[in-house]
Design an enzyme around this catalytic site. Sequence first.
Site, PDB file in Angstrom:
ATOM      1  N   HIS A 164      50.862  13.118   8.526  1.00  0.00           N
ATOM      2  CA  HIS A 164      51.032  12.626  10.417  1.00  0.00           C
ATOM      3  C   HIS A 164      49.749  11.580  10.584  1.00  0.00           C
ATOM      4  O   HIS A 164      49.919  11.219  11.657  1.00  0.00           O
ATOM      5  CB  HIS A 164      50.352  14.131  11.594  1.00  0.00           C
ATOM      6  CG  HIS A 164      49.237  13.680  11.511  1.00  0.00           C
ATOM      7  ND1 HIS A 164      48.864  14.809  10.020  1.00  0.00           N
ATOM      8  CD2 HIS A 164      48.264  13.721  11.831  1.00  0.00           C
ATOM      9  CE1 HIS A 164      47.501  14.734  10.638  1.00  0.00           C
ATOM     10  NE2 HIS A 164      47.497  14.705  12.337  1.00  0.00           N
TER      11      HIS A 164
HETATM   12  C1  UD1 Z   1      46.997  14.514  17.462  1.00  0.00           C
HETATM   13  C2  UD1 Z   1      46.354  13.103  17.459  1.00  0.00           C
HETATM   14  C3  UD1 Z   1      45.566  13.783  16.353  1.00  0.00           C
HETATM   15  C4  UD1 Z   1      45.733  14.800  15.479  1.00  0.00           C
HETATM   16  C5  UD1 Z   1      47.250  15.039  15.757  1.00  0.00           C
HETATM   17  C6  UD1 Z   1      47.615  17.211  15.222  1.00  0.00           C
HETATM   18  C7  UD1 Z   1      45.792  11.430  19.726  1.00  0.00           C
HETATM   19  C8  UD1 Z   1      45.728  10.431  19.385  1.00  0.00           C
HETATM   20  N1  UD1 Z   1      45.967  12.330  17.479  1.00  0.00           N
HETATM   21  O1  UD1 Z   1      48.399  13.055  17.127  1.00  0.00           O
HETATM   22  O2  UD1 Z   1      44.058  13.251  16.330  1.00  0.00           O
HETATM   23  O3  UD1 Z   1      45.472  14.409  14.331  1.00  0.00           O
HETATM   24  O4  UD1 Z   1      47.556  15.063  16.917  1.00  0.00           O
HETATM   25  O5  UD1 Z   1      48.668  17.619  14.734  1.00  0.00           O
HETATM   26  O6  UD1 Z   1      45.355  12.752  20.045  1.00  0.00           O
HETATM   27  N2  UD1 Z   1      55.458  14.998  19.330  1.00  0.00           N
HETATM   28  C9  UD1 Z   1      57.021  16.157  19.439  1.00  0.00           C
HETATM   29  N3  UD1 Z   1      55.675  18.192  20.339  1.00  0.00           N
HETATM   30  C10 UD1 Z   1      54.932  17.709  20.178  1.00  0.00           C
HETATM   31  C11 UD1 Z   1      53.980  17.570  19.507  1.00  0.00           C
HETATM   32  C12 UD1 Z   1      54.118  15.601  19.478  1.00  0.00           C
HETATM   33  O7  UD1 Z   1      57.636  15.844  19.026  1.00  0.00           O
HETATM   34  O8  UD1 Z   1      54.746  18.913  20.429  1.00  0.00           O
HETATM   35  C13 UD1 Z   1      56.410  13.834  18.952  1.00  0.00           C
HETATM   36  C14 UD1 Z   1      56.448  13.184  19.846  1.00  0.00           C
HETATM   37  O9  UD1 Z   1      57.172  11.961  19.514  1.00  0.00           O
HETATM   38  C15 UD1 Z   1      54.842  12.316  20.561  1.00  0.00           C
HETATM   39  C16 UD1 Z   1      54.736  12.212  18.916  1.00  0.00           C
HETATM   40  O10 UD1 Z   1      54.691  13.659  17.588  1.00  0.00           O
HETATM   41  O11 UD1 Z   1      54.742  11.072  20.487  1.00  0.00           O
HETATM   42  C17 UD1 Z   1      52.746  12.157  18.584  1.00  0.00           C
HETATM   43  O12 UD1 Z   1      52.385  13.136  19.552  1.00  0.00           O
HETATM   44  P1  UD1 Z   1      50.827  12.914  20.362  1.00  0.00           P
HETATM   45  O13 UD1 Z   1      50.179  13.580  20.776  1.00  0.00           O
HETATM   46  O14 UD1 Z   1      50.632  11.557  20.801  1.00  0.00           O
HETATM   47  O15 UD1 Z   1      49.989  12.120  18.549  1.00  0.00           O
HETATM   48  P2  UD1 Z   1      49.800  13.261  17.218  1.00  0.00           P
HETATM   49  O16 UD1 Z   1      51.104  12.207  16.064  1.00  0.00           O
HETATM   50  O17 UD1 Z   1      50.780  14.199  17.435  1.00  0.00           O
HETATM   51  N1  UDP Z   2      48.575  23.708  10.726  1.00  0.00           N
HETATM   52  C1  UDP Z   2      49.233  24.313  10.484  1.00  0.00           C
HETATM   53  N2  UDP Z   2      50.475  23.740   9.779  1.00  0.00           N
HETATM   54  C2  UDP Z   2      50.721  22.706   9.310  1.00  0.00           C
HETATM   55  C3  UDP Z   2      49.991  21.953   8.906  1.00  0.00           C
HETATM   56  C4  UDP Z   2      48.608  21.999   9.865  1.00  0.00           C
HETATM   57  O1  UDP Z   2      49.360  25.648  10.657  1.00  0.00           O
HETATM   58  O2  UDP Z   2      52.028  22.910   8.923  1.00  0.00           O
HETATM   59  C5  UDP Z   2      47.159  23.977  10.829  1.00  0.00           C
HETATM   60  C6  UDP Z   2      45.892  23.738   9.612  1.00  0.00           C
HETATM   61  O3  UDP Z   2      45.935  24.819   8.491  1.00  0.00           O
HETATM   62  C7  UDP Z   2      45.044  23.420  10.394  1.00  0.00           C
HETATM   63  C8  UDP Z   2      45.527  22.445  10.834  1.00  0.00           C
HETATM   64  O4  UDP Z   2      46.226  22.691  10.575  1.00  0.00           O
HETATM   65  O5  UDP Z   2      44.390  24.511  10.602  1.00  0.00           O
HETATM   66  C9  UDP Z   2      45.061  20.521  11.623  1.00  0.00           C
HETATM   67  O6  UDP Z   2      45.484  20.949  12.130  1.00  0.00           O
HETATM   68  P1  UDP Z   2      46.294  19.095  11.683  1.00  0.00           P
HETATM   69  O7  UDP Z   2      46.530  18.106  10.940  1.00  0.00           O
HETATM   70  O8  UDP Z   2      48.006  18.401  12.983  1.00  0.00           O
HETATM   71  O9  UDP Z   2      45.652  17.902  12.803  1.00  0.00           O
HETATM   72  P2  UDP Z   2      44.037  16.803  12.353  1.00  0.00           P
HETATM   73  O10 UDP Z   2      42.870  18.796  12.129  1.00  0.00           O
HETATM   74  O11 UDP Z   2      44.181  16.034  11.140  1.00  0.00           O
HETATM   75  O12 UDP Z   2      42.950  16.285  13.706  1.00  0.00           O
END
Ligand code: UD1
Ligand code: UDP
Length: 388
Positions: free
Chosen positions: A204
């Site tokens: 991601h």
């Molecule tokens: C965010 C965090 C990242 C973290 C990740 C965990 C920032 C800058 N990034 O990244 O550090 O590792 O979450 O998963 O804060 N979207 C959906 N549904 C949701 C949420 C997001 O469809 O419930 C989609 C939307 O298109 C959105 C995109 O995902 O624009 C990105 O979501 P966003 O929260 O901006 O950043 P992440 O890539 O999820």
């Molecule tokens: N995780 C989850 N389901 C998934 C992927 C990740 O429950 O499909 C959990 C994982 O076990 C960990 C957390 O989400 O506890 C990590 O989040 P993510 O990878 O989204 O973010 P990051 O740690 O990179 O910020």
Amino acid sequence: MRVVCVAGARPNYMKIKPVMDALEARGAEVLLVHTGQHYDPAMNDVFFADLGIRPPDRFLGIGSGSHAEQTGRVMTAFEPLLAEVAPDVVVVVGDINSTLACALVTAKAGPLLAHVEAGLRSRDWSMPEEVNRVATDRVSDYLLAPSPDAVDNLRAEGYREDQIHLVGNVMIDTLLANLERARTSDVLDRFGLAEGAFGLVTLHRPANVDDPEVLTGLLKALGEIAGRLPLVLPVHPRAAGRLAEIGVPGGVRLVPPAGYLDFIALQDAARVVLTDSGGVQEETTALGVPCVTLRDNTERPVTVEQGTNVLAGRDPARITATVHAVLDAPPAPRRPDLWDGRASDRIAEVLLTGGTADSRPRPTDRPRTKARPKARPKARPKDRTFPI
Ligand code: UD1
Ligand code: UDP
């Protein structure tokens, strides 16, 4: 003591839950504020259900947007809330936009600010999370570090010793508390997987999934690996569109984002995990499962030095070679110090006693009024020249 605990996205929930529990067990009044950065049931609700987190006391409903939009919306919504609630301490976790936004508001509003997971550094300024980490630490009063490398980073940046607390890893508190429940999950049966006979993948990071060329290269590597070991990939919503456009090779199975208990069960049963997640690098180390990280760097070097993590970068040939090497000779498991399930207890202890002996006013000694003066610890790090 009144504490506002902030959560906003998937990796926050498992970090904030044990901190809330530890604070409440010691008599603190805890308010959970959810920014709403993540909102899909599979990215949000399932974690509240799996982890038994009570519904948020306040929900800001921020949703998605550009970095500036998202950060700005959280700040605008959090500022009046903070003035109304007037907590003694605000606790933020991790490195997402919601973390930084609430940290910035708190730093100017008066309450003390505690950052859980302070001091992690990838030194990769192309990662939005690196900006969020450095800036959040800069305005925090309590720097709650998960590992000695994080402490070293904070010392090197000139923070005061009395601000830095080596507390351990809260994500591992939640992992250890839920591991037995996770092992009762039926997710392997549902997906038709056998223990030790599949690889688990998550992708991601913007650097990996936003650029179709990079993602195509990663998928090529996954296709090659899948010739030896079938792969299952719970799809993060950020990557869903591009994965569908490019198409995945045979042997790579896309599934919806997994709930917490299912995902821990998948990690626990996987022969290898391929990931660009921060938290997954830590959980695989704690579980003793081999992890190949699809990044050039990590802000969690302890997982490489003491755990099961290997950095493979993003070059397809290097990734496949690394995975084959790891499958042939898995790294020996070893859990880092203080990843013992008690990090949140140590955090609560620090927040409720003011930490180690120093001259900082204890949060409980400070009046709680809306108009209270901005009593900050003296010689905050922002009074110093920042060396980066
Ligand atoms: C965010 C965090 C990242 C973290 C990740 C965990 C920032 C800058 N990034 O990244 O550090 O590792 O979450 O998963 O804060 N979207 C959906 N549904 C949701 C949420 C997001 O469809 O419930 C989609 C939307 O298109 C959105 C995109 O995902 O624009 C990105 O979501 P966003 O929260 O901006 O950043 P992440 O890539 O999820
Ligand atoms: N995780 C989850 N389901 C998934 C992927 C990740 O429950 O499909 C959990 C994982 O076990 C960990 C957390 O989400 O506890 C990590 O989040 P993510 O990878 O989204 O973010 P990051 O740690 O990179 O910020």
